[in-house]
Design a protein around this motif. Structure first.
Motif, short mmCIF file in Angstrom:
data_model
loop_
_atom_site.label_atom_id
_atom_site.label_comp_id
_atom_site.label_asym_id
_atom_site.label_seq_id
_atom_site.Cartn_x
_atom_site.Cartn_y
_atom_site.Cartn_z
N ALA A 298 0.83 -1.21 0.00
CA ALA A 298 0.00 0.00 0.00
C ALA A 298 0.87 1.26 0.00
CB ALA A 298 -0.93 -0.01 1.21
N HIS A 299 1.93 1.26 0.80
CA HIS A 299 2.85 2.41 0.79
C HIS A 299 3.48 2.56 -0.59
CE1 HIS A 299 3.13 4.05 4.87
NE2 HIS A 299 2.90 2.81 5.32
N ALA A 300 3.87 1.45 -1.20
CA ALA A 300 4.48 1.51 -2.53
C ALA A 300 3.50 2.08 -3.55
CB ALA A 300 4.94 0.11 -2.95
N LEU A 301 2.25 1.67 -3.45
CA LEU A 301 1.24 2.18 -4.38
C LEU A 301 1.03 3.68 -4.18
CD1 LEU A 301 -1.96 0.62 -5.62
CD2 LEU A 301 -2.19 2.79 -4.41
N ALA B 289 0.01 2.45 -9.21
CA ALA B 289 -0.32 1.05 -9.45
C ALA B 289 0.58 0.42 -10.49
CB ALA B 289 -1.78 0.94 -9.88
N ARG B 290 0.98 1.18 -11.50
CA ARG B 290 1.82 0.60 -12.56
C ARG B 290 3.16 0.12 -11.99
NH1 ARG B 290 2.10 1.17 -18.19
NH2 ARG B 290 0.43 2.73 -18.12
N ALA B 291 3.78 0.95 -11.14
CA ALA B 291 5.06 0.56 -10.55
C ALA B 291 4.89 -0.67 -9.66
CB ALA B 291 5.64 1.72 -9.75
N LEU B 292 3.82 -0.70 -8.84
CA LEU B 292 3.57 -1.86 -7.99
C LEU B 292 3.41 -3.11 -8.83
CD1 LEU B 292 2.80 -3.24 -5.28
CD2 LEU B 292 0.43 -2.58 -5.77
N ASN B 293 2.63 -3.02 -9.89
CA ASN B 293 2.35 -4.18 -10.73
C ASN B 293 3.59 -4.63 -11.51
OD1 ASN B 293 0.31 -6.06 -11.53
ND2 ASN B 293 0.32 -5.11 -13.56
N THR B 294 4.52 -3.72 -11.70
CA THR B 294 5.75 -4.06 -12.43
C THR B 294 6.71 -4.83 -11.54
OG1 THR B 294 5.56 -2.11 -13.86
CG2 THR B 294 7.74 -3.11 -13.66
N LEU C 142 5.95 -6.26 -8.63
CA LEU C 142 5.30 -7.37 -7.92
C LEU C 142 4.06 -7.82 -8.71
CD1 LEU C 142 5.72 -8.87 -5.16
CD2 LEU C 142 3.85 -7.46 -4.29
N PRO C 143 4.28 -8.42 -9.87
CA PRO C 143 3.13 -8.84 -10.69
C PRO C 143 2.42 -10.06 -10.08
CG PRO C 143 5.18 -9.63 -11.66
CD PRO C 143 5.57 -8.74 -10.50
N LEU C 144 1.13 -10.18 -10.41
CA LEU C 144 0.40 -11.37 -9.97
C LEU C 144 0.93 -12.61 -10.66
CD1 LEU C 144 -3.36 -10.27 -9.81
CD2 LEU C 144 -1.87 -10.86 -7.91
N ARG C 145 1.34 -12.46 -11.91
CA ARG C 145 1.88 -13.57 -12.68
C ARG C 145 3.15 -13.11 -13.37
NH1 ARG C 145 -2.80 -16.75 -13.19
NH2 ARG C 145 -4.72 -15.54 -12.94
N THR C 146 4.11 -14.01 -13.49
CA THR C 146 5.39 -13.68 -14.11
C THR C 146 5.63 -14.62 -15.29
OG1 THR C 146 6.21 -13.13 -11.92
CG2 THR C 146 7.84 -13.31 -13.67
N PRO C 147 5.99 -14.08 -16.44
CA PRO C 147 6.30 -14.95 -17.58
C PRO C 147 7.38 -15.98 -17.20
CG PRO C 147 6.17 -12.67 -18.28
CD PRO C 147 6.12 -12.65 -16.79
N GLY C 148 7.13 -17.23 -17.56
CA GLY C 148 8.11 -18.27 -17.29
C GLY C 148 8.10 -18.80 -15.87
N GLN C 149 7.08 -18.43 -15.07
CA GLN C 149 7.07 -18.90 -13.69
C GLN C 149 7.05 -20.43 -13.67
OE1 GLN C 149 3.69 -16.93 -11.99
NE2 GLN C 149 2.19 -18.36 -12.81
N PRO D 20 14.02 3.13 -11.98
CA PRO D 20 12.89 3.80 -12.65
C PRO D 20 11.56 3.63 -11.93
CG PRO D 20 14.19 2.51 -14.22
CD PRO D 20 14.64 2.12 -12.85
N LEU D 21 11.49 2.72 -10.96
CA LEU D 21 10.23 2.48 -10.28
C LEU D 21 10.05 3.33 -9.03
CD1 LEU D 21 10.16 -1.42 -10.57
CD2 LEU D 21 9.03 0.26 -12.04
N GLY D 22 11.02 4.17 -8.74
CA GLY D 22 10.91 5.09 -7.63
C GLY D 22 10.83 4.40 -6.28
N GLU D 23 10.00 4.95 -5.38
CA GLU D 23 9.90 4.42 -4.03
C GLU D 23 9.37 2.99 -4.02
OE1 GLU D 23 10.91 5.76 -1.05
OE2 GLU D 23 11.94 7.07 -2.47
N ALA D 24 8.49 2.65 -4.94
CA ALA D 24 7.96 1.29 -4.99
C ALA D 24 9.08 0.30 -5.25
CB ALA D 24 6.88 1.16 -6.06
N GLY D 25 9.99 0.67 -6.12
CA GLY D 25 11.13 -0.21 -6.40
C GLY D 25 11.98 -0.43 -5.18
N LYS D 26 12.22 0.64 -4.41
CA LYS D 26 13.04 0.51 -3.20
C LYS D 26 12.33 -0.27 -2.11
CE LYS D 26 14.03 4.95 -2.85
NZ LYS D 26 14.62 6.21 -2.31
#
Length: 770
Positions: free
Chosen positions: A230-233, A238-243, A245-252, A674-680
């Motif tokens: 929630a803090h990251a969002l 939302a785009r940074a959060l979803n990037t 921490l995606p619900l699904r990852t290619p190749g999982q 590039p994801l800012g605070e969400a990335g950190k």
């Protein structure tokens, strides 16, 4: 969806098969079976001869005999009970009745781990600060807030089947028989009782039930990280959060092969609904007042347990490896025991205080478990009534919280006084603890209380009953039946002596609301409630996959499974998740399985930086356009095979080890920027110190998203960092010392040094056949 076994096939599996057997079984539990430090050995950490006798074999990848029915030293503590201890002090308890056997199990456990039982009692009932000091006050508050009162534990145990209630009572009586002995024999009293000023006192059923409930909830997974998300969002959108921490990852990578079907975590939910849910939750969460959380990147989960099963039905043989990892400690949190009673012959490990074998083998089946790490709890944002901090809105009505005052006490242990640590500290504090319709209130901010709902609430003890059925199962098909009774979310893998193998992702798995995003707090007003639990047939499971093998290293159970509220966020690594290495090794071994091959697989998986063998193509691709510093780093990594166990005469590792670590760190910084605070917040954490060479969430994100140019930039940045760290631009000087474990000391033990391996804290290897 599950590909259902035809009824005729299931009937054949359940039919009594031609009898096979355990052909070979080995195990190892460092540092040793015992936790007994004597009063005369307090300063040296000595007492039992079995405190540290499994440490050296573990380091050498050697193991002890774990077959049933070994000879050894014998004692008969009461009529109907015989205890035979093998060369490493592991007790085999023989009881003429089930009650006698479990009385003996409690007695033997207390002989070896009495003070650990005491520490478990204090920790799981919220009284640890009373013997260890104020530093554990926060944990005590959390435990009493999130778990149960003694009457609630009593009610939970009373709901068990009568035979399981009898087992608990017999186990308690066995523990207390040794307690009574110790109360009259100072020579057998663990030194820690004296050192902490703790009286030796009997255990109650509620004490043992609290231990079981705590472990059954916390071992499979931890609380979700909704507040961090929630803090990251709020910080980055939302785009940074979803990037990150995606619900699904290619190749999982899933444990159940794609050919054996898909088990979606939210049946029927479409990708369009997932996107709409994120938008809806983002709008809700963006307006919430949030309590503070750490902003230095999330702490990785300690669970890195692994297991592999290989089935060969054509030759009626199978192999199983299980390596549960709970963090290296002295004594271990696991205890090895063998129990023989009418209808039961089983050997393996359990937690002191639990009257069951959780992982092990009987005469026909071997099994292992790993943390399931699926979302089995969720945080709800309760809308408070203005001016009434203990009232909230639910389904259009005002509800009153269930609140109580709890008094907490802390005392500095006598060891502080003995060591000259003054002044000593003691005191009390009263804390108001509240629950809503969803569960315990864990945090507050503004007009919102955050309460956590647990799927296993008041049902943790049921898992003991399910595991007891696994202990007695004579085939994989019988294990399949037994897993329906498990309420915890520990992956379970089994093999039998007819060559069958199976995997289950069991437990009370919530059916999450489709309209809300599972990574973020749900509104507590009644519009985001769970829709019950997945029925047994929809829980991920497979028996006898066509590929002939199964592997799990805490990865997702099936394709179609999502991240959830990320008790295991590192699983978004996709093809870079650590299980990829284990899958490769298991697939090769399955072509020509052998016990020696199983040993070799464990050695390689447990002493190799997991992502390095996977990175060859990307490293070579990046090297093609690299020059100068970047080329040096990439070449140094390519020249290293990933082993962190092999050292030179000075005890230093190949330069590739330090170079790979520096490269991952540099790549992480580059990718999350590039994801800012969400990335950190989500991807900025460091590597788990218990798993030094495995990629963190942010490092894995970098490995799967950076292109060749990014790899070259990260390599150049790593060169600068390494040159500064080692005071030289020559890669030959970039030799790090062998990494060592910082073992957790739970009492007065002083174990020998332990070099780092990414291995189970107990290991079991079993070959089965007919």
């Amino acid at each position: 969806m599950r590909r259902m076994l035809p009824a005729v096939v299931l009937a054949l599996l359940l039919a009594a098969p031609a009898r096979g057997a355990i052909i070979r079984a080995e195990s190892i539990l460092p540092p040793g079976e015992s936790g007994f430090v004597s009063l005369t050995g307090l300063l040296q950490g000595t007492g039992s001869p079995h405190l540290y006798d499994q440490q050296s074999p573990f380091i050498a990848f050697s193991r002890k005999d774990a077959m049933l029915g070994q000879h050894g030293t014998e004692e008969d503590p009461r009529v109907g009970v015989r205890i035979v201890r093998d060369a490493f002090g592991v007790p085999a308890v023989y009881g003429t009745t089930s009650d006698a056997a479990w009385w003996g199990a409690g007695y033997a456990t207390a002989q070896d781990r009495l003070f650990e039982l005491e520490a478990f009692r204090a920790a799981t009932t919220g009284h640890l600060a009373e013997i260890t000091g104020r530093g554990n006050l926060a944990m005590d508050i959390e435990v009493r807030r999130d778990f149960y009162t003694p009457p609630e534990v009593h009610a939970m145990l009373a709901a068990l089947p009568p035979e399981m209630q009898q087992r608990y009572a017999a186990y308690r009586d066995g523990v207390n028989a040794w307690v009574a002995h110790v109360q009259g024999s100072v020579l057998d009293e663990p030194a820690e009782y004296v050192a902490t000023g703790t009286p030796v006192r009997p255990f109650t059923l509620e004490d043992l039930g609290a231990i079981g409930a705590y472990l059954a909830r916390t071992t499979p997974n931890g609380d979700g990280d909704e507040l961090t998300n929630a803090h990251a969002l709020q910080a980055s959108g939302a785009r940074a959060l979803n990037t990150i921490l995606p619900l699904r990852t290619p190749g999982q990578i899933a444990t159940i092969p794609r050919a054996n079907g898909s088990f979606p975590s939210v049946p029927g939910r479409s990708a369009k609904q997932e996107r709409a849910a994120l938008r809806r939750s983002s709008a809700f969460v963006s307006k919430l007042p949030l309590p503070a959380v750490s902003d230095d990147g999330r702490t990785p989960q300690p669970a890195h347990s692994s297991m592999v099963a290989i089935g060969d039905r054509a030759h009626h043989r199978a192999f199983l490896f299980s390596g549960p990892e709970l963090g290296f400690s002295a004594p271990e949190e696991l205890y090895e025991i063998e129990v023989h009673a009418p209808g039961l012959d089983v050997r393996g490990v359990t937690a002191p205080g639990a009257p069951v074998v959780a992982i092990g083998h009987n005469a026909h089946v071997a099994w292992g478990v790993t943390s399931g790490l699926t979302e089995t709890n969720h945080l709800y944002a309760e809308q408070l009534v203005p001016g009434h901090p203990e009232e909230y809105m639910f389904r259009g009505k005002v509800r009153t919280m269930d609140c109580r005052n709890e008094r907490f006490t802390w005392h500095s242990p006598p060891s502080d006084l003995l060591s000259g640590k003054l002044p000593t500290d003691s005191g009390t504090e009263t804390v108001r603890l509240c629950r809503t319709v969803h569960g315990p209130v864990q945090a507050r901010a503004g007009n919102v209380a955050y309460a956590r709902k647990y799927a296993t609430w008041m049902r943790e003890a049921e898992t003991i009953n399910g595991l007891a059925q696994v202990d007695a199962a004579g085939s994989v098909a019988r294990v399949d039946v037994a897993t329906a009774g498990l309420t915890w979310n520990e992956n379970l893998m089994a093999a039998d002596d007819q060559g069958h193998i199976g995997y289950w992702h069991p437990g009370l798995l919530p059916i999450k609301p489709r309209r809300w995003d599972e990574r973020l707090p749900y509104p507590g007003t009644g519009e985001a409630e769970w829709g019950g639990f997945l029925p047994v047939r929809r829980r991920p499971h497979v028996i006898d996959p066509k590929q002939g093998w199964l592997a799990n290293w805490n990865n997702i159970p099936s394709q179609g499974w999502t991240t959830g509220n990320d008790p295991a966020p590192e699983r978004v690594a996709g093809t870079w998740f650590r299980v990829h290495l284990l899958d490769r090794l298991a697939a090769v071994l399955a072509r020509n399985p052998s016990f020696a091959g199983l040993q070799a697989m464990i050695h390689e998986a447990g002493s190799t930086a997991q992502q390095r063998p996977l990175a060859g193509p990307q490293l070579r691709r990046a090297l093609k356009g690299a020059t100068g510093a970047a080329a040096v780093v990439l070449q140094t990594i390519l020249a290293w095979d990933g082993s962190y166990d092999r050292t030179d005469a000075a005890g230093k590792l190949d330069p590739g080890a330090a170079t790979w670590q520096a490269f991952k760190t540099a790549a992480q910084a580059l990718a999350i920027a590039p994801l800012g605070e969400a990335g950190k917040m989500i991807g900025g954490g460091s590597t788990n110190p218990d798993h030094v060479y495995d990629a963190s969430l942010g490092q894995a994100f970098a490995l799967r998203t950076l292109k060749a140019a990014g790899w070259r930039t990260a390599a150049a940045n790593a060169f600068a960092a390494l040159s500064k760290q080692y005071g030289s631009a020559d890669p030959a000087s970039w030799r790090a010392p062998r990494s060592m474990f910082k073992q957790t000391i739970q009492g007065a033990e002083q174990p020998p040094p332990m070099p780092f391996f990414d291995r189970g804290t107990w290991e079991q290897l079993v070959q089965l056949g007919s």
